[in-house]
Scaffold this motif. Structure first.
Motif, PDB file in Angstrom:
ATOM      1  N   VAL A  93       3.471  -6.898  -8.410  1.00 47.83           N
ATOM      2  CA  VAL A  93       2.024  -6.574  -7.799  1.00 47.83           C
ATOM      3  C   VAL A  93       1.725  -7.579  -6.819  1.00 47.83           C
ATOM      4  O   VAL A  93       0.719  -7.347  -6.008  1.00 47.83           O
ATOM      5  CB  VAL A  93       1.092  -6.061  -8.824  1.00 47.83           C
ATOM      6  CG1 VAL A  93       0.454  -6.993  -9.699  1.00 47.83           C
ATOM      7  CG2 VAL A  93      -0.200  -5.082  -8.077  1.00 47.83           C
ATOM      8  N   THR A  94       2.284  -8.955  -7.274  1.00 46.67           N
ATOM      9  CA  THR A  94       1.798 -10.012  -6.362  1.00 46.67           C
ATOM     10  C   THR A  94       2.054  -9.518  -4.809  1.00 46.67           C
ATOM     11  O   THR A  94       1.212 -10.056  -4.020  1.00 46.67           O
ATOM     12  CB  THR A  94       2.472 -11.457  -6.792  1.00 46.67           C
ATOM     13  OG1 THR A  94       3.962 -10.781  -6.982  1.00 46.67           O
ATOM     14  CG2 THR A  94       1.904 -11.813  -8.139  1.00 46.67           C
ATOM     15  N   LEU A 120      -6.393  -3.158   7.279  1.00 43.48           N
ATOM     16  CA  LEU A 120      -6.159  -3.749   5.967  1.00 43.48           C
ATOM     17  C   LEU A 120      -4.684  -3.275   4.930  1.00 43.48           C
ATOM     18  O   LEU A 120      -4.130  -4.048   4.594  1.00 43.48           O
ATOM     19  CB  LEU A 120      -7.364  -3.340   5.007  1.00 43.48           C
ATOM     20  CG  LEU A 120      -7.424  -4.164   3.781  1.00 43.48           C
ATOM     21  CD1 LEU A 120      -7.731  -5.856   3.933  1.00 43.48           C
ATOM     22  CD2 LEU A 120      -8.746  -3.688   2.843  1.00 43.48           C
ATOM     23  N   PHE A 121      -4.676  -1.919   5.325  1.00 43.03           N
ATOM     24  CA  PHE A 121      -3.471  -1.461   4.677  1.00 43.03           C
ATOM     25  C   PHE A 121      -2.075  -1.346   5.628  1.00 43.03           C
ATOM     26  O   PHE A 121      -1.280  -0.294   5.287  1.00 43.03           O
ATOM     27  CB  PHE A 121      -3.590  -0.191   3.969  1.00 43.03           C
ATOM     28  CG  PHE A 121      -4.630  -0.305   2.876  1.00 43.03           C
ATOM     29  CD1 PHE A 121      -4.441  -0.984   1.643  1.00 43.03           C
ATOM     30  CD2 PHE A 121      -6.148  -0.122   3.034  1.00 43.03           C
ATOM     31  CE1 PHE A 121      -5.165  -0.901   0.735  1.00 43.03           C
ATOM     32  CE2 PHE A 121      -6.853  -0.259   2.040  1.00 43.03           C
ATOM     33  CZ  PHE A 121      -6.410  -0.895   0.779  1.00 43.03           C
ATOM     34  N   THR A 122      -2.349  -2.038   6.551  1.00 47.82           N
ATOM     35  CA  THR A 122      -1.090  -1.833   7.632  1.00 47.82           C
ATOM     36  C   THR A 122       0.286  -2.443   7.211  1.00 47.82           C
ATOM     37  O   THR A 122       1.193  -1.779   7.866  1.00 47.82           O
ATOM     38  CB  THR A 122      -1.509  -2.765   8.990  1.00 47.82           C
ATOM     39  OG1 THR A 122      -0.555  -2.418  10.112  1.00 47.82           O
ATOM     40  CG2 THR A 122      -1.279  -4.223   8.659  1.00 47.82           C
ATOM     41  N   ILE A 123       0.467  -2.927   6.253  1.00 46.26           N
ATOM     42  CA  ILE A 123       1.621  -3.278   5.406  1.00 46.26           C
ATOM     43  C   ILE A 123       1.913  -2.445   4.350  1.00 46.26           C
ATOM     44  O   ILE A 123       2.740  -1.726   3.828  1.00 46.26           O
ATOM     45  CB  ILE A 123       2.023  -4.815   5.180  1.00 46.26           C
ATOM     46  CG1 ILE A 123       1.810  -5.676   6.543  1.00 46.26           C
ATOM     47  CG2 ILE A 123       3.238  -4.960   4.725  1.00 46.26           C
ATOM     48  CD1 ILE A 123       1.959  -7.009   6.427  1.00 46.26           C
ATOM     49  N   ALA A 124       0.704  -2.507   3.514  1.00 45.51           N
ATOM     50  CA  ALA A 124       0.405  -1.974   2.101  1.00 45.51           C
ATOM     51  C   ALA A 124       0.450  -0.544   2.136  1.00 45.51           C
ATOM     52  O   ALA A 124       0.702   0.353   1.090  1.00 45.51           O
ATOM     53  CB  ALA A 124      -0.558  -2.529   1.200  1.00 45.51           C
ATOM     54  N   PRO A 126       2.038   2.091   3.410  1.00 44.71           N
ATOM     55  CA  PRO A 126       3.205   3.018   3.014  1.00 44.71           C
ATOM     56  C   PRO A 126       3.455   3.077   1.354  1.00 44.71           C
ATOM     57  O   PRO A 126       3.516   4.080   0.857  1.00 44.71           O
ATOM     58  CB  PRO A 126       4.482   2.365   3.475  1.00 44.71           C
ATOM     59  CG  PRO A 126       3.963   1.612   4.701  1.00 44.71           C
ATOM     60  CD  PRO A 126       2.740   1.138   4.271  1.00 44.71           C
ATOM     61  N   VAL A 127       3.033   1.782   0.739  1.00 46.79           N
ATOM     62  CA  VAL A 127       3.353   1.807  -0.641  1.00 46.79           C
ATOM     63  C   VAL A 127       2.381   2.746  -1.244  1.00 46.79           C
ATOM     64  O   VAL A 127       2.591   3.647  -2.524  1.00 46.79           O
ATOM     65  CB  VAL A 127       3.127   0.433  -1.268  1.00 46.79           C
ATOM     66  CG1 VAL A 127       3.352   0.357  -2.773  1.00 46.79           C
ATOM     67  CG2 VAL A 127       4.044  -0.524  -0.489  1.00 46.79           C
ATOM     68  N   ILE A 128       1.135   2.730  -0.821  1.00 47.88           N
ATOM     69  CA  ILE A 128       0.037   3.734  -1.361  1.00 47.88           C
ATOM     70  C   ILE A 128       0.513   5.220  -1.134  1.00 47.88           C
ATOM     71  O   ILE A 128       0.659   5.880  -2.050  1.00 47.88           O
ATOM     72  CB  ILE A 128      -1.232   3.422  -0.817  1.00 47.88           C
ATOM     73  CG1 ILE A 128      -1.795   2.036  -1.108  1.00 47.88           C
ATOM     74  CG2 ILE A 128      -2.164   4.295  -1.148  1.00 47.88           C
ATOM     75  CD1 ILE A 128      -2.956   1.460  -0.370  1.00 47.88           C
ATOM     76  N   VAL A 129       0.867   5.675   0.164  1.00 45.39           N
ATOM     77  CA  VAL A 129       1.202   6.734   0.677  1.00 45.39           C
ATOM     78  C   VAL A 129       2.260   7.506  -0.233  1.00 45.39           C
ATOM     79  O   VAL A 129       2.093   8.486  -0.849  1.00 45.39           O
ATOM     80  CB  VAL A 129       1.498   7.127   2.051  1.00 45.39           C
ATOM     81  CG1 VAL A 129       2.048   8.323   2.601  1.00 45.39           C
ATOM     82  CG2 VAL A 129       0.220   6.638   2.765  1.00 45.39           C
ATOM     83  N   TYR A 130       3.596   6.490  -0.270  1.00 44.08           N
ATOM     84  CA  TYR A 130       4.666   7.274  -0.870  1.00 44.08           C
ATOM     85  C   TYR A 130       4.648   6.834  -2.571  1.00 44.08           C
ATOM     86  O   TYR A 130       5.339   7.868  -3.072  1.00 44.08           O
ATOM     87  CB  TYR A 130       5.890   6.700  -0.225  1.00 44.08           C
ATOM     88  CG  TYR A 130       5.877   6.992   1.111  1.00 44.08           C
ATOM     89  CD1 TYR A 130       6.391   8.273   1.375  1.00 44.08           C
ATOM     90  CD2 TYR A 130       5.891   6.115   2.248  1.00 44.08           C
ATOM     91  CE1 TYR A 130       6.162   8.734   2.696  1.00 44.08           C
ATOM     92  CE2 TYR A 130       5.985   6.487   3.744  1.00 44.08           C
ATOM     93  CZ  TYR A 130       6.167   7.876   3.688  1.00 44.08           C
ATOM     94  OH  TYR A 130       6.235   8.271   5.082  1.00 44.08           O
ATOM     95  N   GLY A 131       3.724   6.041  -2.918  1.00 39.50           N
ATOM     96  CA  GLY A 131       3.582   6.065  -4.363  1.00 39.50           C
ATOM     97  C   GLY A 131       2.760   7.300  -4.822  1.00 39.50           C
ATOM     98  O   GLY A 131       3.169   7.598  -5.833  1.00 39.50           O
TER      99      GLY A 131
END
Lengths: 149, 341
Positions: A93-94, A120-124, A126-131
């Motif tokens: 999660v780091t 803010l979520f420009t990199i993260a 996809p993790v939220i969307v596909y998670g």
């Protein structure tokens, strides 16, 4: 004569050094492992607290690791560690915390809404969307199995 | 002025480079060329609030230094050709706003210094400007946020990736007859051999450099041995090796007097810069410091500078397109005597 595209691709492969996969994997393994040990130690500590349930202790571990990662990112300590550790810091999660905080720091100069808020979520992202999407699909599968059983 | 079959422009009255200046950032100032720069700024923010303003400020400082070294003021410069890597060339635009010199903004990625020198040479050599300035800059922090990741994002880079140079080069061209001169220029054609890897731009650009070299040598009748130095900017270590190989196959042997600005500006092992430097500030700063200074003291008499640029955008690369590349050649010499055909 000018070289053809297919021939050139072969030549490029020959002349371009590859990443040192064995070394990177080994470093990722032990640094990632260390972070997991830290997580486990925190979990044991929180579990021993009477006023926390196990689920709350698990959540508290995540909160602490995210906070540590965010502080390290802000202090400029995260990047040199991640350069060495690679997937070792990226997968826990780091890595997620670093992706969010680094974008927040970077795009603050374009304003709280038009910069930080949007990027803010420009990199993260996809993790939220596909998670979320994956957890929904697994939920549906679990529901079908439980209904049939 | 004469124009050859493959596009090379030969100047009948070659313009001269009367002054040059280069200012770089901290990391570049710790590299092998440190002693040659006019200034090394320890603060990569250049006392500004944002990285974009920092780059504009870097450009202004470099151009002002070059103008001062020429013993002139901004009013004496008839045209400014400048470019950078940023969207809409904002560093150049803001620098030009403050300098009040008639301005042409250029985008040629890392080839911009060669492009700017070519256009400034055509204007002065053709008599349309008495004096013109050619300026290019790049900044590690502006390039990272536009092309790659936030600065503090932790990730690993591949061995073929290059580090964008924080630096700026400025050259003042004039109709005065004083060495070094620009004898001829070969504008490049866009070449694309299908490379899609943003972390291997040297490989993408090497064929463009080769194509322009073939045009240059076929138009001028010169050979690589006619030069003290043949310099590309900026292929980096991987790209430079690929150019040597592809040029050899095209019948041009560069092995004895060739180097690349991206390889020269950093000590890639000690500074951990992987394949070397990139960005239009890289070749700009190397040409406008080490190279032109060595020419002024007579240690180098003739240089063939081939500026190479990868004309890519992250948007189009995400659409799975390959990287179109360009290279322009500029022949700089201490003598006006052109020995070619």
């Amino acid at each position: 004569m000018q070289i053809g595209s297919a021939d050139y691709q072969t030549l490029v492969k020959r002349f371009s050094k590859n990443s040192r996969t064995a070394k990177n994997t080994l470093n990722a393994f032990w640094t990632g492992g260390l972070i997991c040990i830290l997580g486990q130690a925190l979990l044991d500590l929180f579990d021993s607290q009477k006023h926390l349930t196990h689920d709350e202790a698990v959540a508290a571990v995540t909160v602490v690791l995210v906070l540590l990662s965010a502080l390290a990112t802000g202090a400029g300590l995260y990047k040199p560690v991640a350069k060495f550790a690679g997937a070792g810091t990226l997968i826990p999660v780091t890595g997620f915390a670093n992706a969010v905080v680094s974008a927040g720091l970077e795009f603050r100069s374009e304003g709280l809404v038009t910069g930080l808020g949007i990027k803010l979520f420009t990199i993260a992202g996809p993790v939220i969307v596909y998670g979320s999407a994956a957890s929904f699909i697994y939920g549906v599968i679990l529901w079908i199995i439980k209904t049939l059983a | 002025m004469k124009r050859k079959k493959r596009g090379t422009i030969l100047f009948s009255s070659p313009p001269s480079i009367i002054a040059n200046a280069a200012v770089v950032g901290k990391t570049e100032g710790e590299g092998p060329l440190a002693a040659h720069f006019d200034a090394i700024c320890q603060d990569d923010r250049f006392c500004e609030k944002t990285w974009e303003k920092a780059e504009a400020s870097l450009q202004k400082q470099t151009l002002s230094t070059a103008i001062k070294k020429a013993g002139l003021s901004a009013d004496d410069i008839d045209m400014l050709f400048s470019g950078d890597l940023l969207n809409q060339c904002v560093a150049s635009g803001y620098c030009a706003r403050d300098m009040r010199i008639p301005f042409f903004g250029l985008y040629g990625a890392c080839s911009t210094m060669a492009e700017a020198l070519t256009l400034a040479a055509v204007m002065t050599g053709g008599g349309y400007a008495e004096r013109a300035a050619a300026v290019t800059s790049s900044h590690f922090c502006t390039a990272e946020r536009q092309f790659r990741f936030p600065l503090e994002y932790g990730g690993q880079r591949t061995p073929t990736s290059q580090r964008t140079v924080t630096g700026c080069g400025a050259a003042i061209l004039s109709r005065t007859r004083k060495p070094p001169y620009i004898l001829c220029c070969t504008p490049g054609r866009v070449v694309d051999l299908g490379i899609k890897d943003i972390n291997n731009m040297g490989a993408a650009m090497a064929p463009a450099a080769c194509d322009t070299l073939v045009s240059f040598f076929s138009d001028t009748g010169l050979s690589p041995s006619s030069f003290d130095l043949i310099l590309t900017g900026d292929l980096g270590a991987a790209g430079a090796d690929l150019l040597l190989e592809t040029a050899e196959r095209a019948g041009i042997s560069l092995r004895s007097n060739y180097d690349d600005c991206g390889r020269m500006i950093f000590d890639s092992r000690a500074q951990d810069t992987h394949s070397g430097g990139s960005g239009c500030g890289c070749s700009g700063a190397v040409i406008c410091s080490y190279v032109l200074n060595q020419m002024r003291i007579g240690k180098i008499a003739s240089v063939l500078f081939v500026g190479t640029g990868a004309l890519m955008s992250p948007t189009v690369l995400n659409q799975k397109e390959s990287i179109p590349c360009i290279a322009h050649a500029v022949y700089i010499s201490n003598s006006t005597a052109f020995k070619g055909g």
